[in-house]
Design a protein around this motif. Structure first.
Motif, PDB file in Angstrom:
ATOM      1  N   LEU A 107       0.827  -1.203   0.000  1.00  5.64           N
ATOM      2  CA  LEU A 107       0.000   0.000   0.000  1.00  5.64           C
ATOM      3  C   LEU A 107       0.865   1.257   0.000  1.00  5.64           C
ATOM      4  CD1 LEU A 107      -2.651  -1.217   2.592  1.00  5.64           C
ATOM      5  CD2 LEU A 107      -3.088  -0.771   0.168  1.00  5.64           C
ATOM      6  N   LEU A 108       1.899   1.262   0.827  1.00  2.89           N
ATOM      7  CA  LEU A 108       2.769   2.435   0.896  1.00  2.89           C
ATOM      8  C   LEU A 108       3.577   2.622  -0.385  1.00  2.89           C
ATOM      9  CD1 LEU A 108       3.959   2.163   4.592  1.00  2.89           C
ATOM     10  CD2 LEU A 108       2.755   4.100   3.581  1.00  2.89           C
ATOM     11  N   GLU A 109       4.022   1.514  -0.958  1.00  5.12           N
ATOM     12  CA  GLU A 109       4.780   1.629  -2.207  1.00  5.12           C
ATOM     13  C   GLU A 109       3.898   2.129  -3.354  1.00  5.12           C
ATOM     14  OE1 GLU A 109       6.453  -2.260  -2.441  1.00  5.12           O
ATOM     15  OE2 GLU A 109       7.972  -1.841  -0.909  1.00  5.12           O
ATOM     16  N   THR A 110       2.601   1.808  -3.296  1.00  5.73           N
ATOM     17  CA  THR A 110       1.681   2.335  -4.298  1.00  5.73           C
ATOM     18  C   THR A 110       1.481   3.837  -4.092  1.00  5.73           C
ATOM     19  OG1 THR A 110       0.537   0.214  -4.425  1.00  5.73           O
ATOM     20  CG2 THR A 110      -0.634   2.123  -5.281  1.00  5.73           C
ATOM     21  N   ARG A 111       1.389   4.252  -2.839  1.00  2.78           N
ATOM     22  CA  ARG A 111       1.320   5.687  -2.563  1.00  2.78           C
ATOM     23  C   ARG A 111       2.574   6.397  -3.080  1.00  2.78           C
ATOM     24  NH1 ARG A 111       0.284   7.012   3.519  1.00  2.78           N
ATOM     25  NH2 ARG A 111       0.506   9.105   2.608  1.00  2.78           N
ATOM     26  N   LEU A 112       3.711   5.739  -2.956  1.00  2.00           N
ATOM     27  CA  LEU A 112       4.963   6.330  -3.427  1.00  2.00           C
ATOM     28  C   LEU A 112       4.959   6.521  -4.944  1.00  2.00           C
ATOM     29  CD1 LEU A 112       7.786   7.297  -2.577  1.00  2.00           C
ATOM     30  CD2 LEU A 112       8.558   4.929  -2.715  1.00  2.00           C
ATOM     31  N   LEU A 113       4.239   5.668  -5.650  1.00  2.00           N
ATOM     32  CA  LEU A 113       4.115   5.816  -7.096  1.00  2.00           C
ATOM     33  C   LEU A 113       3.185   6.962  -7.486  1.00  2.00           C
ATOM     34  CD1 LEU A 113       3.735   2.056  -8.142  1.00  2.00           C
ATOM     35  CD2 LEU A 113       5.732   3.514  -8.541  1.00  2.00           C
ATOM     36  N   LEU A 114       2.171   7.224  -6.650  1.00  2.00           N
ATOM     37  CA  LEU A 114       1.110   8.155  -7.030  1.00  2.00           C
ATOM     38  C   LEU A 114       1.232   9.548  -6.405  1.00  2.00           C
ATOM     39  CD1 LEU A 114      -1.994   5.771  -6.713  1.00  2.00           C
ATOM     40  CD2 LEU A 114      -0.720   6.353  -8.791  1.00  2.00           C
ATOM     41  N   ALA A 170      -7.874   7.366  -7.038  1.00  2.00           N
ATOM     42  CA  ALA A 170      -6.967   6.235  -6.817  1.00  2.00           C
ATOM     43  C   ALA A 170      -6.256   6.373  -5.478  1.00  2.00           C
ATOM     44  CB  ALA A 170      -5.947   6.150  -7.956  1.00  2.00           C
ATOM     45  N   ILE A 171      -5.797   7.566  -5.181  1.00  2.00           N
ATOM     46  CA  ILE A 171      -5.113   7.799  -3.902  1.00  2.00           C
ATOM     47  C   ILE A 171      -6.072   7.609  -2.741  1.00  2.00           C
ATOM     48  CG2 ILE A 171      -4.014   9.585  -2.496  1.00  2.00           C
ATOM     49  CD1 ILE A 171      -2.796  10.670  -5.124  1.00  2.00           C
ATOM     50  N   SER A 172      -7.293   8.116  -2.903  1.00  6.86           N
ATOM     51  CA  SER A 172      -8.294   7.949  -1.850  1.00  6.86           C
ATOM     52  C   SER A 172      -8.581   6.475  -1.585  1.00  6.86           C
ATOM     53  CB  SER A 172      -9.585   8.674  -2.251  1.00  6.86           C
ATOM     54  OG  SER A 172     -10.595   8.486  -1.282  1.00  6.86           O
ATOM     55  N   HIS A 173      -8.618   5.679  -2.640  1.00  3.84           N
ATOM     56  CA  HIS A 173      -8.883   4.246  -2.484  1.00  3.84           C
ATOM     57  C   HIS A 173      -7.751   3.552  -1.758  1.00  3.84           C
ATOM     58  CE1 HIS A 173     -10.625   0.360  -3.228  1.00  3.84           C
ATOM     59  NE2 HIS A 173      -9.564  -0.041  -3.904  1.00  3.84           N
ATOM     60  N   ILE A 174      -6.507   3.911  -2.047  1.00  2.14           N
ATOM     61  CA  ILE A 174      -5.369   3.320  -1.347  1.00  2.14           C
ATOM     62  C   ILE A 174      -5.433   3.649   0.145  1.00  2.14           C
ATOM     63  CG2 ILE A 174      -2.854   3.303  -1.128  1.00  2.14           C
ATOM     64  CD1 ILE A 174      -3.949   1.876  -3.610  1.00  2.14           C
ATOM     65  N   TRP A 175      -5.774   4.879   0.465  1.00  4.25           N
ATOM     66  CA  TRP A 175      -5.924   5.250   1.874  1.00  4.25           C
ATOM     67  C   TRP A 175      -7.040   4.440   2.527  1.00  4.25           C
ATOM     68  CZ3 TRP A 175      -3.683   8.509   5.441  1.00  4.25           C
ATOM     69  CH2 TRP A 175      -2.589   9.251   4.988  1.00  4.25           C
ATOM     70  N   HIS A 176      -8.133   4.236   1.804  1.00  5.88           N
ATOM     71  CA  HIS A 176      -9.252   3.452   2.339  1.00  5.88           C
ATOM     72  C   HIS A 176      -8.817   2.016   2.622  1.00  5.88           C
ATOM     73  CE1 HIS A 176     -13.337   2.187   3.096  1.00  5.88           C
ATOM     74  NE2 HIS A 176     -13.290   1.292   2.123  1.00  5.88           N
ATOM     75  N   LEU A 177      -8.070   1.419   1.709  1.00  6.30           N
ATOM     76  CA  LEU A 177      -7.565   0.061   1.928  1.00  6.30           C
ATOM     77  C   LEU A 177      -6.651   0.007   3.156  1.00  6.30           C
ATOM     78  CD1 LEU A 177      -6.752  -1.066  -1.738  1.00  6.30           C
ATOM     79  CD2 LEU A 177      -8.658  -1.838  -0.314  1.00  6.30           C
ATOM     80  N   SER A 178      -5.887   1.052   3.366  1.00  6.15           N
ATOM     81  CA  SER A 178      -4.986   1.087   4.524  1.00  6.15           C
ATOM     82  C   SER A 178      -5.772   1.044   5.828  1.00  6.15           C
ATOM     83  CB  SER A 178      -4.118   2.351   4.482  1.00  6.15           C
ATOM     84  OG  SER A 178      -3.303   2.374   3.332  1.00  6.15           O
ATOM     85  N   THR A 179      -6.887   1.772   5.884  1.00  5.85           N
ATOM     86  CA  THR A 179      -7.690   1.782   7.108  1.00  5.85           C
ATOM     87  C   THR A 179      -8.339   0.426   7.361  1.00  5.85           C
ATOM     88  OG1 THR A 179      -9.710   2.541   5.982  1.00  5.85           O
ATOM     89  CG2 THR A 179      -8.193   4.233   6.784  1.00  5.85           C
ATOM     90  N   LEU A 180      -8.518  -0.383   6.309  1.00  9.66           N
ATOM     91  CA  LEU A 180      -9.155  -1.689   6.446  1.00  9.66           C
ATOM     92  C   LEU A 180      -8.150  -2.820   6.644  1.00  9.66           C
ATOM     93  CD1 LEU A 180     -11.908  -1.498   3.672  1.00  9.66           C
ATOM     94  CD2 LEU A 180     -12.119  -0.978   6.105  1.00  9.66           C
ATOM     95  N   SER A 181      -6.869  -2.484   6.779  1.00 15.32           N
ATOM     96  CA  SER A 181      -5.829  -3.500   6.923  1.00 15.32           C
ATOM     97  C   SER A 181      -5.429  -3.661   8.389  1.00 15.32           C
ATOM     98  CB  SER A 181      -4.594  -3.123   6.106  1.00 15.32           C
ATOM     99  OG  SER A 181      -3.500  -3.939   6.439  1.00 15.32           O
TER     100      SER A 181
END
Length: 244
Positions: A107-114, A170-181
């Motif tokens: 998740l963090l590496e995807t944030r680093l891409l975006l 896309a960024i918002s979705h990654i953050w949402h996935l982080s809260t569900l992990s």
């Protein structure tokens, strides 16, 4: 005709956790003992230390081990029935939404891409009102009262200011996935301290300054450095003294 069975996609860290759990139950890692260091486990398993870190956090959530930051990871004693936890259904978050098993480093590496590119675009395209919203989110960040809420608000404000709705979503979705992990959340519990939030706040200040100055190159680098810093802080060795 016999129907086909759904194929499960198992995360690498889950496979590592299952292998270590099997060895714990077999007595290869006795109760009360310390597990080998992450580096040693990674070498034995031929995987990254990040995957081992995620596996150890998953094992802690499941009751197999106890993580003691600054000391190491220790094997828990099984219950009288030989189990480490009650059998569980598919995990769900408090609001009934099924949690994600995507690893926190993915998740963090995807944030680093975006997000660095998002910050660069915000520096170019943000309206004065949007920059004011980014500033307000930064200035409202408290180190003691729900800093994660203000952290997300800051990054969300930058997403809203980038001028690209798809990128912001896309960024918002990654953050949402982080809260569900659960693994992500437990990792933060161990390593995200007031000192860490203070460092993040200083990094936010540099991002804000670059966006306010309409400097996309500096904004991109500031966001990149911030996210690399987060990754580094979450990869601190469990056995390192002085983390807290």
């Amino acid at each position: 005709m016999t129907s086909l069975q759904a194929v499960a996609s198992t995360r690498l860290y889950r496979m590592i956790a299952d292998q270590i759990a099997t060895r714990i139950k077999a007595g290869d890692f006795p109760a009360g003992g310390r597990l080998p260091a992450e580096r040693e486990l990674a070498e034995q398993l031929q995987v990254s230390r990040a995957s081992v870190r995620e596996a150890l956090i998953a094992l802690e959530i499941e009751g197999y081990v106890e993580v003691r930051v600054g000391t190491g990871v220790f094997v828990n004693q099984a219950r009288e029935d030989g189990q480490y936890q009650e059998p569980q259904q598919a995990p769900v978050a408090a609001n009934g939404v099924e949690v994600t098993d995507i690893g926190p480093f993915d998740l963090l590496e995807t944030r680093l891409l975006l997000e660095p590119e998002c910050a660069a675009l915000a520096a170019q395209k943000a309206s004065p009102a949007q920059i004011a919203a980014i500033r307000a989110a930064h200035e409202s960040m408290s180190l003691t009262e729900s800093p994660s809420v203000h952290d997300r608000a800051f990054h969300s404000a930058i997403g809203a200011a980038c001028g690209n709705a798809a990128l912001a979503a896309a960024i918002s979705h990654i953050w949402h996935l982080s809260t569900l992990s659960p693994v992500f959340n437990r990792l933060e519990e161990h390593f995200v301290t007031t000192k860490v939030w203070s460092e993040a706040q200083q990094e936010h200040e540099r991002i804000l300054a670059a966006i306010s100055d309409r400097d996309p190159i500096r904004a991109r680098h500031a966001m990149h450095d911030h996210l690399v810093g987060i990754l580094a802080r979450l990869r601190e060795d469990f056995g390192s003294a002085g983390i807290r």
